[in-house]
Design a protein around this motif. Structure first.
Motif, mmCIF file in Angstrom:
data_model
loop_
_atom_site.group_PDB
_atom_site.id
_atom_site.type_symbol
_atom_site.label_atom_id
_atom_site.label_comp_id
_atom_site.label_asym_id
_atom_site.label_seq_id
_atom_site.Cartn_x
_atom_site.Cartn_y
_atom_site.Cartn_z
ATOM 1 N N ALA A 278 0.837 -1.206 0.000
ATOM 2 C CA ALA A 278 0.000 0.000 0.000
ATOM 3 C C ALA A 278 0.872 1.257 0.000
ATOM 4 O O ALA A 278 0.538 2.254 -0.654
ATOM 5 N N CYS A 279 2.001 1.215 0.735
ATOM 6 C CA CYS A 279 2.917 2.365 0.740
ATOM 7 C C CYS A 279 3.499 2.605 -0.648
ATOM 8 O O CYS A 279 3.608 3.752 -1.102
ATOM 9 N N LEU A 280 3.897 1.539 -1.323
ATOM 10 C CA LEU A 280 4.455 1.670 -2.671
ATOM 11 C C LEU A 280 3.430 2.265 -3.632
ATOM 12 O O LEU A 280 3.751 3.143 -4.442
ATOM 13 N N GLN A 281 2.188 1.810 -3.528
ATOM 14 C CA GLN A 281 1.131 2.334 -4.396
ATOM 15 C C GLN A 281 0.838 3.796 -4.081
ATOM 16 O O GLN A 281 0.643 4.614 -4.989
ATOM 17 N N HIS A 282 0.832 4.126 -2.794
ATOM 18 C CA HIS A 282 0.552 5.507 -2.398
ATOM 19 C C HIS A 282 1.667 6.439 -2.862
ATOM 20 O O HIS A 282 1.401 7.545 -3.352
ATOM 21 N N PHE A 283 2.917 6.001 -2.698
ATOM 22 C CA PHE A 283 4.025 6.830 -3.169
ATOM 23 C C PHE A 283 3.936 7.042 -4.684
ATOM 24 O O PHE A 283 4.205 8.151 -5.180
ATOM 25 N N THR A 284 3.583 6.007 -5.414
ATOM 26 C CA THR A 284 3.456 6.126 -6.874
ATOM 27 C C THR A 284 2.460 7.218 -7.244
ATOM 28 O O THR A 284 2.728 8.054 -8.121
ATOM 29 N N LEU A 285 1.320 7.217 -6.581
ATOM 30 C CA LEU A 285 0.297 8.225 -6.868
ATOM 31 C C LEU A 285 0.798 9.622 -6.520
ATOM 32 O O LEU A 285 0.566 10.584 -7.279
ATOM 33 N N MET A 286 1.474 9.763 -5.386
ATOM 34 C CA MET A 286 1.979 11.083 -4.994
ATOM 35 C C MET A 286 3.032 11.586 -5.975
ATOM 36 O O MET A 286 3.014 12.754 -6.393
ATOM 37 N N ALA A 287 3.976 10.723 -6.338
ATOM 38 C CA ALA A 287 5.056 11.142 -7.231
ATOM 39 C C ALA A 287 4.523 11.566 -8.593
ATOM 40 O O ALA A 287 4.996 12.547 -9.188
ATOM 41 N N GLN A 288 3.520 10.844 -9.097
ATOM 42 C CA GLN A 288 2.976 11.160 -10.420
ATOM 43 C C GLN A 288 2.326 12.539 -10.463
ATOM 44 O O GLN A 288 2.279 13.163 -11.521
ATOM 45 N N THR A 289 1.854 13.011 -9.322
ATOM 46 C CA THR A 289 1.242 14.351 -9.298
ATOM 47 C C THR A 289 2.275 15.454 -9.448
ATOM 48 O O THR A 289 1.910 16.614 -9.690
ATOM 49 N N ARG A 290 3.551 15.139 -9.278
ATOM 50 C CA ARG A 290 4.608 16.156 -9.349
ATOM 51 C C ARG A 290 5.457 16.042 -10.616
ATOM 52 O O ARG A 290 6.444 16.736 -10.761
ATOM 53 N N LEU A 291 5.066 15.168 -11.526
ATOM 54 C CA LEU A 291 5.813 15.004 -12.767
ATOM 55 C C LEU A 291 5.202 15.825 -13.894
ATOM 56 O O LEU A 291 4.031 16.201 -13.846
ATOM 57 N N ARG A 292 6.008 16.084 -14.901
ATOM 58 C CA ARG A 292 5.559 16.838 -16.071
ATOM 59 C C ARG A 292 5.136 15.884 -17.174
ATOM 60 O O ARG A 292 5.517 14.713 -17.167
ATOM 61 N N PRO A 293 4.357 16.368 -18.152
ATOM 62 C CA PRO A 293 4.036 15.516 -19.306
ATOM 63 C C PRO A 293 5.319 15.055 -19.985
ATOM 64 O O PRO A 293 6.210 15.851 -20.256
ATOM 65 N N GLY A 294 5.429 13.770 -20.248
ATOM 66 C CA GLY A 294 6.624 13.229 -20.877
ATOM 67 C C GLY A 294 7.600 12.605 -19.909
ATOM 68 O O GLY A 294 8.452 11.803 -20.312
ATOM 69 N N ASP A 295 7.524 12.964 -18.601
ATOM 70 C CA ASP A 295 8.388 12.327 -17.600
ATOM 71 C C ASP A 295 7.901 10.893 -17.371
ATOM 72 O O ASP A 295 6.716 10.601 -17.488
ATOM 73 N N MET A 296 8.830 10.033 -17.015
ATOM 74 C CA MET A 296 8.478 8.622 -16.840
ATOM 75 C C MET A 296 8.875 8.133 -15.459
ATOM 76 O O MET A 296 10.029 8.251 -15.036
ATOM 77 N N LEU A 297 7.909 7.558 -14.744
ATOM 78 C CA LEU A 297 8.150 6.946 -13.442
ATOM 79 C C LEU A 297 8.168 5.430 -13.622
ATOM 80 O O LEU A 297 7.289 4.867 -14.271
ATOM 81 N N ALA A 298 9.164 4.773 -13.044
ATOM 82 C CA ALA A 298 9.260 3.318 -13.140
ATOM 83 C C ALA A 298 9.669 2.748 -11.786
ATOM 84 O O ALA A 298 10.400 3.381 -11.026
ATOM 85 N N ARG A 299 9.160 1.565 -11.500
ATOM 86 C CA ARG A 299 9.586 0.837 -10.301
ATOM 87 C C ARG A 299 10.593 -0.217 -10.753
ATOM 88 O O ARG A 299 10.258 -1.086 -11.564
ATOM 89 N N THR A 300 11.802 -0.130 -10.232
ATOM 90 C CA THR A 300 12.868 -1.015 -10.700
ATOM 91 C C THR A 300 13.064 -2.229 -9.807
ATOM 92 O O THR A 300 13.893 -3.087 -10.108
ATOM 93 N N GLY A 301 12.310 -2.316 -8.735
ATOM 94 C CA GLY A 301 12.395 -3.476 -7.859
ATOM 95 C C GLY A 301 12.317 -3.082 -6.403
ATOM 96 O O GLY A 301 12.876 -2.070 -5.986
ATOM 97 N N GLY A 302 11.606 -3.901 -5.602
ATOM 98 C CA GLY A 302 11.508 -3.626 -4.172
ATOM 99 C C GLY A 302 10.933 -2.248 -3.897
ATOM 100 O O GLY A 302 9.827 -1.918 -4.336
ATOM 101 N N ASP A 303 11.710 -1.433 -3.179
ATOM 102 C CA ASP A 303 11.254 -0.075 -2.828
ATOM 103 C C ASP A 303 12.009 0.979 -3.624
ATOM 104 O O ASP A 303 12.085 2.131 -3.198
#
Length: 404
Positions: A278-303
């Motif tokens: 749940a923490c990983l999912q919540h962080f993903t949502l928070m981080a995406q709100t601070r990115l610009r169009p074209g920026d890419m967020l990826a999870r590379t493993g674990g945390d």
């Protein structure tokens, strides 16, 4: 020469076979909604052709002609609805029902009230081609920058079908009585045979559309993280390789952020893996709100996460890192009770000519900066500053001494 009844029998078998194929596709891929409409279209068309065949065999009754014409119009509408569903457009149930009802009324009037074959052909042609004509733009327009090969085939075949119906209508108006599909002559046999081929080609185009869509979905799943829905490590490496190649060509820098959740092992040990997910999912949502169009967020493993910032300098990378930290800190301040505050450390690196076409070097640089951020007390960021070669460092130091 093949007889008209024989050709209509082929037509019926053809539509039944297509209906079974689409029924199998719909059963195997329940989420692919277009298949259900194309299944219904093929089965309704088979019923319509069966009625047309009855008209050939029962020359004294015109009821099969009315039923067959209405069902064929309904089949065309269902096929068009499948195209609309494929492209995630609103499905026009009312338009299809209204078109079939008007065709039924129009055909009924010119069969029983005022017997006129040219007018029957006019009503049937307009009602039959309108749904396909309205979907041609969807089939032939690019989707996400590319034209689906199956959609192009379906659009071309639909255009040919519309042309044949138009020529038949013109012939019926100029020479009444010579252009009925139920007449036994060489011309009508050829047209019916052509219609059988085109109906198969149209559905083959639909099938190619389905294959292309399902293949793309499978490819997307291979590049997405199951838990968070963002890109996985494979997708990250693919994107970094593309960005390195682009930067190597034009010399334009880009930045990479490597992010690690502080104390994440303790979250799993204390609260359980479900809470950690749940923490990983919540962080993903928070981080995406601070990115610009074209920026890419990826999870590379674990945390661990990475953010690719195209056409960005190290300074712009620092700006995005601050944004991510700010949203995490603001969220942590609002935590109460059993809420788990999220703290992150971020390492930032910028592509340089020395990195060239090797994304692993950029990842290593960002990892080095992340290590510095962890040493600095966590819940912060650090930027990677390449170390100068010894001779350059000595020359710089000598220059500074001389100025002093």
């Amino acid at each position: 020469m093949l007889s008209v009844p024989t050709l209509w029998t082929v037509f019926i078998i053809n539509f039944l076979a297509l209906g079974l194929i689409w029924a199998y596709v719909a059963h195997s891929y329940p989420a692919f909604g277009a298949a259900r409409f194309w299944t219904a279209s093929a089965l309704v068309a088979s019923a319509g052709t069966a009625c047309a065949m009855l008209r050939v065999m029962m020359t004294d009754s015109l009821l099969p002609l009315l039923a067959g014409g209405t069902l064929m119009v309904l089949a065309a509408g269902l096929a068009a609805m499948g195209i609309e569903r494929f492209y995630d457009k609103p499905v026009r149930w009312r338009s299809t029902a209204l078109s079939a009802a008007l065709a039924f009324v129009g055909l009924g009037i010119f069969i029983f009230a005022y017997d006129s074959m040219p007018m029957r052909i006019l009503v049937y042609t307009v009602a039959q081609v309108m749904p396909l004509a309205l979907t041609l733009k969807l089939l032939l327009s690019p989707e996400n920058g590319r034209v689906n090969p199956g959609a192009r085939l379906a659009g071309i075949v639909a255009s040919v079908l519309i042309g044949i119906y138009g020529l038949r209508l013109v012939g019926a108006l100029l020479q009444p009585g010579e252009f009925s599909f139920v007449r036994f002559n060489a011309g009508q046999s050829l047209v019916i045979l052509l219609m059988v081929f085109l109906s198969m080609a149209l559905n083959f185009g639909f099938l190619l559309m389905a294959i292309d869509r399902l293949r793309n979905e499978v490819a997307d799943l291979a590049l997405l993280d199951d838990l968070t829905g963002v890109g996985n490590r494979r997708h990250l490496v693919q994107r970094l390789t593309e960005e390195c190649a682009r930067s190597d060509r034009n010399g334009e820098a880009f930045a990479l952020l490597v992010i690690d959740l502080d104390g994440f092992k303790g979250v799993n040990d204390t609260h359980g893996h479900a809470a950690g997910d749940a923490c990983l999912q919540h962080f993903t949502l928070m981080a995406q709100t601070r990115l610009r169009p074209g920026d890419m967020l990826a999870r590379t493993g674990g945390d661990e996460f990475c953010i690719v910032l195209p056409s960005s300098t190290l300074r712009e990378g620092v700006m995005i890192a601050r944004r991510v930290l700010e949203v995490c800190r603001a969220d942590a301040e609002q935590c109460a009770g059993n809420d788990i505050p999220i703290s992150v450390s971020i390492g930032i690196a910028q592509w340089t000519r020395e990195i060239g076409m090797h994304p692993d070097r950029l990842i290593a640089a960002a990892d080095h900066a992340l290590y510095d951020a962890k040493k600095g007390g966590k819940n912060g960021y650090a930027a990677y500053e390449p170390k100068l070669p010894p001779e350059m460092a000595d020359a710089l130091e000598a220059g500074l001494r001389k100025r002093a």
